[in-house]
Design an enzyme around this catalytic site. Structure first.
Site, short mmCIF file in Angstrom:
data_model
loop_
_atom_site.label_atom_id
_atom_site.label_comp_id
_atom_site.label_asym_id
_atom_site.label_seq_id
_atom_site.Cartn_x
_atom_site.Cartn_y
_atom_site.Cartn_z
N HIS A 471 -5.44 9.47 -11.27
CA HIS A 471 -6.47 10.05 -10.40
C HIS A 471 -7.14 11.28 -11.01
O HIS A 471 -7.26 12.31 -10.36
CB HIS A 471 -5.85 10.45 -9.05
CG HIS A 471 -5.24 9.33 -8.30
ND1 HIS A 471 -4.28 9.51 -7.32
CD2 HIS A 471 -5.46 7.99 -8.35
CE1 HIS A 471 -3.93 8.34 -6.81
NE2 HIS A 471 -4.63 7.41 -7.43
N PRO A 472 -7.62 11.24 -12.26
CA PRO A 472 -8.28 12.42 -12.82
C PRO A 472 -9.59 12.74 -12.11
O PRO A 472 -10.37 11.84 -11.79
CB PRO A 472 -8.50 12.04 -14.29
CG PRO A 472 -8.58 10.55 -14.28
CD PRO A 472 -7.62 10.11 -13.21
#
Length: 533
Positions: A471-472
């Site tokens: 989930h960057p």
């Protein structure tokens, strides 16, 4: 060289890019080009929900990135799979449909104004969704492009997990996207009739036949072109040939939290000193490009069961594999139809927390790493991650060569709060495993195991075993005009430039409290709405 001309060029056919391109091409007013560095989404493993165990490692559809060695994580390089295919990461993710907490978006309003508060973004979440079960219409949509399903067939491991969570005071929750996120229950998934509902399936399939939309695959953008300070097109590589496209109205950058800042910097937009170090002429000095990187770090606890109750048992048997294959073929149900993580939980571990600060993903199987070969014993996995980490990292250029992957410095567990939440989350997972129905199922804790008992050893386990949960965000975050660290304004236009917008998770001022696919699509919907107006 002949250059095709478009009104808008969208770079990246991921979750947000598909939404932007499809919405802008509706009605025929604008001529739109959508460029994707990867291939078409023809692999059957993309469309089979459990297939992301394969696409997790397939370089044809996956960038297969790695972080730089992280001093906080045993100096390890951590694997970051990212989608490189029509649909982007929505084509290879875990299918979990989570929006985050209302308070996340109300906090975003401090950076982007009231148009980003929860009340303002909820209509876009409803617009993108086609919920296939009965649901509260105040929170769910029934006619959107992205199909969302509830898990209808209950699993004894997930039922035991939910009941054990109840026993330690965490309520059951059948809709994490409803009035409250807190609780334990089954995830909703981006699936329809046992198949993945990616952004490419939901948005591009209905739009493919439009004469005003061109979808170019295997087209890797190398640079955004400018006339003065206005974006006017792109250069890209296709089939080994250098090509260009012209944009009359502008360019939308939707390459994701890693490649969006990389492309900006390659095009002369970013921290001046860093660009000069790589011999790139500075068009616009923006220190926030590639800064403020946030991600969810997960810790996977693995348990061995005292009876053959997990998906491991089916996958380790020829008869079991045939059975789940037939189940999917005949009814579009079973393990192949729901992916790996079926159960979830949002809870609080820090004293005084007024909303959930950790998220659990519960898988009915176990393996040495996400997407790996399942263990030979009956096992399951509880993964826990901090929802709102304080540690931030950076994306930087390795060189001025567009083919060189950027440098990812995740900087996990740098903040003291993050370390405390990691310890608290692991302790909570253990407590649940030793309570209620799960206590009667668990034969042994494989990881962390008996060696990790005090806080120091639990933290060391987190450092040596923690990994991304994919989930960057926040590497080109939004902010008001007086915010020196902001890259885009509240309308997602890049500061100091004209005709250039960003729509992907990089614009998030803070990471959301949950999975990022639906929020990315919401951002794409919102930008498309703004551009059409």
């Amino acid at each position: 060289m002949n250059e095709a001309q478009y009104d808008v060029i969208v770079i990246g056919a991921g979750s947000a890019g598909c939404a932007v391109a499809a919405r802008l091409s509706e009605g025929g007013k604008y001529r739109v080009a959508l460029l994707e560095a990867g291939p078409k989404d023809t692999s059957p493993w993309i469309h089979l929900p459990l297939g992301y165990g394969k696409t997790m490692w397939d370089e044809r559809v996956n960038w297969k990135l790695f972080t730089e060695p992280d001093a906080n994580m045993g100096n390890r390089r951590i694997y970051w799979p990212r989608g490189k295919v029509l649909g982007g990461s929505s084509a290879i993710n875990g299918l979990i449909a989570i929006r985050g907490q209302a308070a996340d978006y109300d906090e975003w309003a401090n950076y982007g104004g009231e148009q980003w508060n929860y009340r303002s973004v909820l209509p876009y979440f409803k617009r993108l969704e086609h919920f296939n079960s009965d649901a509260n219409p105040a929170f769910h949509g029934k006619s959107g492009p992205i199909s969302v399903d509830a898990i209808r067939h209950k699993h004894p491991l997930i039922e035991a997990f939910i009941q054990s969570a109840n026993a330690v005071g965490i309520p059951r929750n059948d809709d994490f996207n409803g009035p409250s996120q807190e609780g334990a229950g089954y995830y909703h998934l981006t699936t329809r009739k046992g198949l993945r509902s990616s952004a490419a399936v939901g948005y591009l399939r209905p739009a493919r036949k439009r004469k005003n939309l061109d979808i170019l695959t295997d087209a890797r953008v190398t640079r955004i072109r400018f006339d003065g300070r206005r974006a006017t097109g792109v250069d890209y590589l296709s089939g080994g040939q250098a090509r260009s496209l012209t944009a009359r109205r502008g360019v939308v950058l939707s390459a994701g939290a890693v490649h969006t800042p990389q492309l900006l910097m390659l095009s002369g937009v970013g921290p001046a000193g860093h660009l000069q170090d790589h011999g790139i002429p500075v068009l616009n000095d923006l220190s926030g490009v590639g800064a403020n990187l946030q991600d969810h770090l997960q810790f996977r606890l693995i348990f061995r069961c005292n009876r053959p109750i997990s998906t491991n048992d089916q996958l380790n048997s020829l008869f079991g594999k045939m059975k789940i294959g037939l189940q999917w073929l005949m009814t579009r149900t079973g393990p192949l139809a729901v992916g790996i993580n079926q159960g979830g939980m949002f809870a609080s571990v820090m004293p005084g927390a007024n909303r959930p600060d950790v998220q659990f993903h519960v898988a009915t199987l176990s393996a040495d790493m996400a997407g790996g070969k399942v263990h030979t014993y009956s096992g399951f996995t509880m993964s826990v991650c901090q929802l709102r980490p304080e540690s931030t990292g950076t994306i930087r250029l390795a060189s001025a060569d567009p083919a060189a992957q950027p440098l990812i410095n995740a900087n996990y567990l740098e903040a003291e709060l993050d370390r405390r939440v990691a310890i608290g989350g692991i302790k909570l997972a253990r407590r649940i495993a030793r309570t209620g129905p799960l206590r009667g199922i668990v034969d042994a804790e494989i990881l962390p195991g008996d060696a990790a008992q005090d806080d120091a050893s639990i933290l060391e386990f987190a450092r040596q075993n923690g990994a991304t949960i994919f989930h960057p965000t926040s590497t080109c975050r939004m902010g008001p005009a007086d915010d020196a660290g902001a890259v885009v304004d509240p309308n997602l236009k890049v500061r100091g430039l004209e005709g250039l917008w960003i729509a992907d998770c990089s614009v998030m001022p803070r990471i959301v409290s949950g999975n990022t696919n639906l929020p990315a699509i919401m951002i794409g919907e919102k930008l498309a709405d703004h551009l059409r107006k």
